[in-house]
Design an enzyme around this catalytic site. Structure first.
Site, PDB file in Angstrom:
ATOM      1  N   GLU A 117     -79.762  -3.954  61.380  1.00  0.00           N
ATOM      2  CA  GLU A 117     -78.219  -4.258  61.010  1.00  0.00           C
ATOM      3  C   GLU A 117     -78.555  -6.363  61.821  1.00  0.00           C
ATOM      4  O   GLU A 117     -79.146  -6.800  62.205  1.00  0.00           O
ATOM      5  CB  GLU A 117     -76.983  -4.023  62.052  1.00  0.00           C
ATOM      6  CG  GLU A 117     -75.821  -4.370  61.815  1.00  0.00           C
ATOM      7  CD  GLU A 117     -74.548  -4.267  62.257  1.00  0.00           C
ATOM      8  OE1 GLU A 117     -73.460  -3.754  61.574  1.00  0.00           O
ATOM      9  OE2 GLU A 117     -74.849  -3.686  63.376  1.00  0.00           O
ATOM     10  N   LYS A 122     -70.756  -1.284  54.465  1.00  0.00           N
ATOM     11  CA  LYS A 122     -70.514  -0.655  55.191  1.00  0.00           C
ATOM     12  C   LYS A 122     -69.445  -0.526  55.575  1.00  0.00           C
ATOM     13  O   LYS A 122     -68.262  -1.085  55.070  1.00  0.00           O
ATOM     14  CB  LYS A 122     -70.960  -2.093  56.931  1.00  0.00           C
ATOM     15  CG  LYS A 122     -70.530  -1.096  58.233  1.00  0.00           C
ATOM     16  CD  LYS A 122     -70.872  -2.013  59.393  1.00  0.00           C
ATOM     17  CE  LYS A 122     -70.899  -1.394  61.130  1.00  0.00           C
ATOM     18  NZ  LYS A 122     -70.923  -2.930  61.902  1.00  0.00           N
ATOM     19  N   CYS A 128     -74.723   1.220  62.215  1.00  0.00           N
ATOM     20  CA  CYS A 128     -73.868   0.998  63.615  1.00  0.00           C
ATOM     21  C   CYS A 128     -73.075   1.711  63.709  1.00  0.00           C
ATOM     22  O   CYS A 128     -72.854   3.142  64.123  1.00  0.00           O
ATOM     23  CB  CYS A 128     -73.726  -1.325  63.685  1.00  0.00           C
ATOM     24  SG  CYS A 128     -73.748  -1.283  65.150  1.00  0.00           S
TER      25      CYS A 128
END
Length: 269
Positions: A43, A114, A155
């Protein structure tokens, strides 16, 4: 059938040019040493810094961003699929934490924004407010590496198992999670959560992290990038520091595990 993967663990800082140079070097080394089919970056590989103005200034519009063009070129040069971690993507007046996947011809295979944003006060006292700068994505995304379907997450997504069940239901046999997991949460939760997601989905789970400190030493990432098999075993892991690890994924093992414990047929809720 198998897929060879290489995970690239980085210690990105606030110099985009330096980060891109490091990413390219590590990709080139992985290709030379391991000949993978799929390479994964962490990321925010291109820029890991602070401040809204800095974050936005180092973001990219697609397809003309520096990171986009570099990764597209490397994928085509090496004839490999590159799952390019994530970068800040500017789209109009919104900014997203976005993964772009490039195929062996350099073309864009997938784009994932995301979904779950990291707004947390960590046990160590450091405050993170991703939603102050980043908008939330909405789409569940998969792509193909040959005959293998790969699912996308980033994440903080790892804490939300419903996303991973959806990826599994859409046919994913491999799930990729680029991350910049914090040291304070990572030391207790990174491995546990990643192995749980692999076991629940019966997929190979590729968890690829940033490592060591950034923000002039004020923030630390856990690292410990790893390949986890569908039974939940760690089969490859990076050492501390910047580097790579590689593994061959036996897709037949996914079929075996799903046959032995057919949880996908047993859902009630």
């Amino acid at each position: 059938m198998s897929v060879k993967v290489s995970l690239v663990q980085m210690n990105s800082q606030d110099s985009k040019a330096a980060n891109l140079e490091t990413a390219a070097r590590l990709i080139n080394e992985a290709v030379e040493n391991e000949s993978p089919d799929l390479i994964v970056l962490p990321e925010y590989y291109a820029f890991l810094g602070e401040g809204r103005d800095n974050i936005y200034a180092n973001g990219e519009t697609f397809p003309d961003g520096d990171g986009y063009r570099l990764m597209s070129g490397l994928a085509a040069q090496h004839k490999v699929t590159i799952h390019a971690g994530s970068v800040v993507e500017q789209d109009g007046n919104k900014y997203y934490n976005t993964t772009i996947v490039f195929g062996p011809d350099g073309g864009e295979l997938a784009k994932y924004r995301k979904i779950h944003l990291f707004d947390v006060d960590t046990p160590g006292g450091t405050i993170y407010r991703e939603s102050d700068t980043i908008s939330r994505g909405e789409d569940v995304v998969t792509y193909q590496v040959g005959d293998t379907k790969v699912g996308c997450a980033i994440c903080y997504d790892v804490r939300f198992p419903e996303l991973f069940r959806k990826l599994r239901d859409e046919g994913a046999e491999v799930i990729v999670l680029p991350a910049a997991f914090t040291l304070m949460t990572g030391k207790d939760h990174w491995e546990v959560l990643a192995r749980a997601r692999a076991i629940e989905t019966q997929t190979y789970f590729l968890a690829v992290g940033q490592t060591m400190s950034h923000a002039e030493g004020r923030k630390w990432c856990w690292g410990h990038s790893m390949v986890i098999d569908p039974w939940g075993h760690i089969v490859a892991q990076c050492s501390d520091g910047v580097g790579t690890t590689s593994s061959k994924l036996d897709l037949g093992y996914v079929t075996k595990v799903r046959g032995d414990v057919p949880v996908a047929r047993h859902h009630v809720l």
